[in-house]
Design an enzyme around this catalytic site. Structure first.
Site, PDB file in Angstrom:
ATOM      1  N   ARG A 162     -13.448  -8.520   0.198  1.00  0.00           N
ATOM      2  CA  ARG A 162     -12.536  -8.219   1.484  1.00  0.00           C
ATOM      3  C   ARG A 162     -11.927  -6.796   1.455  1.00  0.00           C
ATOM      4  NH1 ARG A 162      -7.020  -6.352   2.216  1.00  0.00           N
ATOM      5  NH2 ARG A 162      -6.169  -7.244   4.336  1.00  0.00           N
ATOM      6  N   GLY A 202      -9.344  -4.239   3.686  1.00  0.00           N
ATOM      7  CA  GLY A 202      -8.468  -4.168   4.828  1.00  0.00           C
ATOM      8  C   GLY A 202      -8.269  -3.007   5.375  1.00  0.00           C
ATOM      9  N   THR A 239       0.813  -1.164   0.033  1.00  0.00           N
ATOM     10  CA  THR A 239       0.007   0.034  -0.048  1.00  0.00           C
ATOM     11  C   THR A 239       0.793   1.202  -0.094  1.00  0.00           C
ATOM     12  OG1 THR A 239      -1.661  -1.129   1.298  1.00  0.00           O
ATOM     13  CG2 THR A 239      -1.698   1.228   1.402  1.00  0.00           C
TER      14      THR A 239
HETATM   15  N1  ASP Z   1      -2.725  -2.940   4.167  1.00  0.00           N
HETATM   16  C1  ASP Z   1      -3.020  -3.333   2.973  1.00  0.00           C
HETATM   17  C2  ASP Z   1      -4.392  -4.431   3.166  1.00  0.00           C
HETATM   18  O1  ASP Z   1      -4.334  -5.083   4.044  1.00  0.00           O
HETATM   19  C3  ASP Z   1      -2.070  -4.201   2.225  1.00  0.00           C
HETATM   20  C4  ASP Z   1      -0.710  -3.753   2.273  1.00  0.00           C
HETATM   21  O2  ASP Z   1      -0.404  -2.680   2.787  1.00  0.00           O
HETATM   22  O3  ASP Z   1      -0.073  -4.081   1.494  1.00  0.00           O
HETATM   23  O4  ASP Z   1      -5.099  -4.321   2.086  1.00  0.00           O
END
Ligand code: ASP
Length: 331
Positions: free
Chosen positions: A216, A218, A188
């Site tokens: 889903r 996050g 992210t």
């Molecule tokens: N935090 C993000 C999620 O859980 C993924 C990531 O940071 O890579 O969707």
């Protein structure tokens, strides 16, 4: 309920151990850290794609743009990168082969906007911005977010990028469902900044966990989990396994610890420690946090070694290695 005696005993253990483990008593017994004040514009963001994002944000801040415009346009650089496989439409899809996007931002007044489970829009952060600016709401999801985007002139795009198509075809061979974040399947962009006038803003955007269950969502679009900005205190953002971040309201926790006087670094360490106390399998996951306070101090800490962040200040924009809990434990 603990007995009064146990409670008092816990307080004294917490007060003398110097441990970072959070107890309700400890949270209030930690003496405030002494701030080192830095002036000027400061931008920090997750991972190496933070470098071009910081560059754009800093360019805007140097031109005296609003903090929120700098944060938004900074992460848009990463959303627009066709080679990026974890942010924007070129991201890896979910297990049904569909890219679903999550994004949020908060401005220098504490206003917030967010979209989640959004399909086919190349700048989810800009839709989140419109949710903040044009609606009485904070968050729109799925088909409602898409409808709102289209009503506001965004075009829906279909299909996967060539890299994502290749990775998905490969994944389909086993279809292994492993919702654990490791070094390969995350990234992210969370970007937080403080401008030279002391305004904070932040933006966070992602295609989320690769090959996730359809639907889903996050931590990244969740205000208080993937991002939190408090104009009086500072800002924090997260990357890594979103489920672990949501369960401790990670970014909000960090900002609240800073409000109580902890430095951004100690606050990030405390949040990681909190995950390690609450999640039995924390050694199998990665979570990283970034934070900044009024004084312009920054914090960065992760569960695993390998979390990098980009820091732009004093005319430099550099990739740094964050300290981590597990590396520290092995010493
Ligand atoms: N935090 C993000 C999620 O859980 C993924 C990531 O940071 O890579 O969707």
């Amino acid at each position: 309920m603990p007995s009064r005696r146990t409670f008092i005993k816990n307080i004294s253990i917490a007060a003398t151990s110097g441990s970072l483990i959070a107890t309700s008593a400890k949270a209030f017994t930690v003496p405030a850290d002494k701030p080192n004040v830095t002036t000027g514009n400061i931008v920090l963001s997750t991972w190496s794609h933070g470098i071009p994002a910081n560059e754009k944000a800093m360019e805007l801040l140097n031109a005296k743009a609003r903090a929120i415009d700098a944060a938004q346009q900074g992460v848009m650089v990463v959303e627009a990168d066709p080679k990026n496989t974890s942010v924007g439409l070129s991201g890896y899809p979910d297990r049904d082969g569909i890219v679903t996007l999550d994004a949020c931002l908060m401005d220098e007044l504490g206003n917030a906007g967010s979209v989640c489970f959004l399909e086919g829009i190349d700048h989810p952060i800009s839709v989140a911005r419109l949710v903040m600016d044009k609606t009485p709401h904070v968050m729109l999801s799925g088909s409602g977010a898409l409808q709102f985007a289209i009503q506001n002139g965004f075009k829906q795009k279909k299909g996967l990028s060539p890299d994502a198509k290749r990775a998905y075809t490969e994944w389909l061979k086993t279809s292994a469902y492993k919702p654990v974040i490791n070094i390969e399947n995350h990234d992210t962009i969370g970007l937080i900044l403080r401008d030279e006038r002391g305004n904070f803003s932040g933006a966070c955007t992602t295609s989320g966990l690769a090959f996730k269950m359809h639907g889903r969502v996050g931590d990244s679009p969740i205000i208080g989990a993937g991002l939190f900005v408090d104009p009086e205190v500072g800002a924090a953002t997260a990357t890594g396994l979103g489920e672990a971040v949501i369960k401790i309201c990670g970014s909000h926790l960090i900002v609240e610890l800073m409000r109580m006087g902890q430095s951004p670094q100690r606050a990030c360490e405390e949040a990681v420690k909190r995950i390690s106390v609450k999640q039995k399998n924390f050694k199998d996951m990665q979570v990283g946090f970034l934070a900044i306070n009024k004084a312009g101090e920054i914090g960065a800490f992760a569960i695993q070694p390998g979390f990098q962040y980009a820091l732009a200040m004093n005319g430099k924009n550099e990739l740094k290695d964050a300290a981590s809990l597990l590396k520290a434990e092995r010493k």
